[in-house]
Enzyme design. Structure first.
Site, short mmCIF file in Angstrom:
data_model
loop_
_atom_site.label_atom_id
_atom_site.label_comp_id
_atom_site.label_asym_id
_atom_site.label_seq_id
_atom_site.Cartn_x
_atom_site.Cartn_y
_atom_site.Cartn_z
N ASP A 198 0.86 -1.20 0.00
CA ASP A 198 0.00 0.00 0.00
C ASP A 198 0.89 1.24 0.00
O ASP A 198 0.76 2.11 0.86
CB ASP A 198 -0.93 -0.01 1.22
CG ASP A 198 -1.99 1.09 1.15
OD1 ASP A 198 -2.25 1.61 0.05
OD2 ASP A 198 -2.56 1.43 2.21
N PHE A 199 1.77 1.32 -0.99
CA PHE A 199 2.80 2.34 -0.98
C PHE A 199 2.29 3.65 -1.61
O PHE A 199 2.68 4.04 -2.70
CB PHE A 199 4.05 1.85 -1.71
CG PHE A 199 5.28 2.67 -1.39
CD1 PHE A 199 5.97 2.47 -0.20
CD2 PHE A 199 5.74 3.62 -2.27
CE1 PHE A 199 7.09 3.22 0.10
CE2 PHE A 199 6.85 4.38 -1.98
CZ PHE A 199 7.54 4.19 -0.79
#
Length: 326
Positions: A210-211
């Site tokens: 979930d960058f």
């Protein structure tokens, strides 16, 4: 701190968790759980942070004066491996872990100060923020490279996770009649990519999952550190899309295809990846999100607005598909 200070009704996590029975049950247990963790880890707690929809997060101070963050998460599949991945990364690109209670989904973490989100560092041009984010990603990937999780690990393979997403995408796509403006051919294409891309990965490691720019914070120990991982093991090309998409909105520009091509090429060059592969992952993930957000609870008026948004997002995904040569 009083209970009213630590658990105000206005917190986004409170609002979100009240929507489900499991969330309400967790909220009911949360005050006693936080108090037990406070005593066990000898903490002084501050008022909780406002962000987050499934975690209660507050600044803390340890007995020795170390400034930390206490994070307690509503138990769910994506959150299980966070502590394990942070231990694996050992502070190289991500915050350090001081304490971890996996049974209670509780973490005591290094505090990032000043804590500015990468997406809000507007004194830096968007391209510079992209390069900065890519550097953090590279540090994470290098730390996890060659360390495939064992059979008892909470970190699952990316192929399994995206395969489930593809199944849900197929179900949602076939559930309704779509307006003529919806490019439904992309639904099938995205589903295929979610299944095929993990199997053809040229490079695998523990990815963040979930960058986005809100999960990269300015820090004193390192200029920037990642937080709030939803780690998986697999194709590194899965990670960059949220960074590219959210550093600012590429579709707000007159020629989004040019902005996306330039920025994806920049990130791909920084990370040694194929830009077409990044575009393919981006297309698949955007279509999956478009169908996911359509199912968010709401009334008929909200549903119509979400349907229109889904069609718009799928139109954006067509730009990514063309850039990928699909």
């Amino acid at each position: 701190m009083t209970p009213a200070d630590l658990f105000p009704d206005s917190l986004p996590v409170t609002t979100a968790m009240r929507r489900t029975a499991s969330g309400r049950d967790w909220l009911g247990r949360l005050p006693s759980l936080v108090e037990e963790l406070r005593r066990r880890w000898n903490l002084r707690l501050g008022s909780p942070y406002e962000g987050g929809s499934c975690s209660w997060v507050a600044p803390a101070e340890r007995r020795d004066g170390t400034r930390a963050v206490l994070k307690v998460t509503w138990p769910h599949r994506e959150a299980r491996p966070e502590g394990e991945a942070l231990r694996l990364w050992a502070g190289d690109g991500a915050v350090r872990v001081y304490e971890h209670d996996p049974r209670e989904y509780a973490l005591l973490l290094e505090r990032c100060e000043p804590g500015t989100q990468l997406g809000e560092a507007l004194e830096l041009p968007a391209e510079e923020r992209l390069v900065t984010g890519a550097g953090v990603l590279r540090a994470l990937w290098d730390s996890g490279r060659g360390r495939r999780p064992g059979p008892d690990s909470a970190i699952e393979d990316l192929a399994g996770a995206t395969g489930r997403l593809a199944d849900v995408l197929d179900e949602r796509a076939g559930r309704r009649t779509w307006p003529p403006s919806a490019d439904t051919g992309l639904f099938r294409q995205a589903s295929s990519l979610l299944r095929e891309l993990p199997r053809t990965a040229p490079l695998e490691t523990v990815v963040h999952g979930d960058f986005n720019p809100g999960n990269v914070l300015a820090s004193g120990r390192r200029p920037w550190l990642a937080i709030d991982a939803k780690p998986l093991y697999g194709d590194v090309a899965f990670d960059p899309w949220p960074l590219i998409q959210q550093i600012d909105d590429p579709f707000a520009y007159p020629s989004p295809e040019r902005v996306l091509a330039r920025r994806t090429a920049l990130v791909a060059d920084e990370l040694g990846l194929d830009a077409a592969r990044l575009h393919a992952w981006a297309m698949a993930r955007l279509v999956e999100f478009a169908l996911w957000q359509l199912d968010v609870d709401g009334g008929d008026t909200e549903h119509e607005a979400r349907l229109n948004r889904t069609v718009r997002l799928v139109r954006q995904a067509r730009v990514l598909a063309e850039l990928a040569g699909l």
